[in-house]
Design an enzyme around this catalytic site. Structure first.
Site, PDB file in Angstrom:
ATOM      1  N   ARG A 180       0.836  -1.199   0.000  1.00  0.00           N
ATOM      2  CA  ARG A 180       0.000   0.000   0.000  1.00  0.00           C
ATOM      3  C   ARG A 180       0.873   1.253   0.000  1.00  0.00           C
ATOM      4  NH1 ARG A 180      -4.068  -0.608   4.886  1.00  0.00           N
ATOM      5  NH2 ARG A 180      -4.802   1.408   4.091  1.00  0.00           N
ATOM      6  N   CYS A 239      -1.199   6.182   9.074  1.00  0.00           N
ATOM      7  CA  CYS A 239      -1.558   4.841   8.598  1.00  0.00           C
ATOM      8  C   CYS A 239      -2.747   4.981   7.664  1.00  0.00           C
ATOM      9  CB  CYS A 239      -1.864   3.915   9.774  1.00  0.00           C
ATOM     10  SG  CYS A 239      -3.238   4.462  10.813  1.00  0.00           S
TER      11      CYS A 239
END
Length: 285
Positions: A180, A239
């Site tokens: 990611r 995050c």
């Protein structure tokens, strides 16, 4: 003998102290849809005796348009006081796997002024594997008064994050997985761009606590340093939505670094916008 974080407790310790006066236990479990786990249903089926369920999607600023945004001190006070938790209690926070959502609530309690907050090493999954007692009985308690002392310096806003990225003046540690981070894997939230903030470094939260048990201090320091972060200098943690960023925050605090801020909006905010700079591939700094 290994040096371990002062912010964790073992299942053995909690088993011996769960009913002590002034000890409060919080089930902070929360899961992504892809994980196939229902935190509230699992709590209702089996939790550590005396634990209260902390719903991170309810004890939040639901008006922000972002997931589980930090609640106002007044809202936090109302919910936590109803659990019978006081600010000076010894507060033990856990989740299912050990270090996924529990550090977020550990960080939130500390941001609201609690000073004796720990995370259960190994989580509820580890507790169960050791054959320790769980219950499905509701936790009964008398309400108390948790009076927050809110520390806004623990949080960085979108505007602050934008300034950090543009000025490259503070280290950025991203807790998402490498795929990611580089943009090789799509984001789980539909319509969101992939990649990372310019200047960020990938410190995947799961590497800090393999198997649900936090690495000892020398190993934490080595892992964070190898990721390109100086663990003794200020760091912004981020995050997907502000949850696993707190795993890095916990690791840094364990190493004595309290000069951290958590980007509450995280990629749910940054990646959803069209006016924010994004890099792909490995970190370039």
């Amino acid at each position: 003998m290994s040096e371990n974080s002062k912010f964790i407790v073992s299942a053995e310790w909690l088993s011996d102290h769960w009913n002590d006066p002034g000890v409060s236990i919080v089930d902070a479990s929360w899961y992504l849809p892809a994980m196939g786990r229902d935190a509230r249903a699992e709590y209702d089926e089996a939790h550590i005796p005396g634990a209260h369920f902390f719903d991170q999607d309810v004890i939040a600023d639901t008006s922000s348009g972002l997931p589980h945004t930090v609640p106002s001190p007044a809202l936090f006070e109302r919910h936590v006081s109803a659990m019978g938790i006081a600010r000076d209690d010894t507060i033990i926070v856990y989740d299912g796997p050990g270090y996924f959502s529990a550090p977020r609530v550990w960080w939130l309690f500390r941001t609201m002024g609690a000073t004796k907050v720990m995370v259960l090493d190994g989580g509820l999954d580890g507790w169960k594997k050791e054959g320790r007692f769980v219950t499905d009985k509701p936790t009964m308690c008398a309400p108390t008064a948790f009076v927050p002392i809110f520390d806004a310096s623990k949080i960085i806003s979108f505007e602050g994050m934008l300034g950090t990225v543009e000025g490259q003046d503070t280290q950025i540690a991203d807790a998402r997985g490498l795929g990611r981070f580089t943009g090789d894997e799509p984001e789980p939230r539909e319509g969101m761009r992939s990649g990372h903030m310019p200047g960020a470094h990938c410190v995947h939260y799961a590497t800090l606590a393999p198997g649900g048990y936090l690495l000892d201090l020398p190993a934490l320091r080595q892992l964070i340093t190898d990721a390109g972060i100086d663990p003794d200098q200020p760091v912004v943690t981020t995050c997907g939505s502000g949850v696993t960023a707190a795993v890095i925050t916990l690791a840094l605090a364990s190493l004595g670094n309290e000069e951290t801020r958590l980007y509450d909006g995280s990629w749910a905010e940054w990646g959803a916008r069209q006016d924010t700079p994004i890099d792909q591939g490995p970190s370039q700094t």
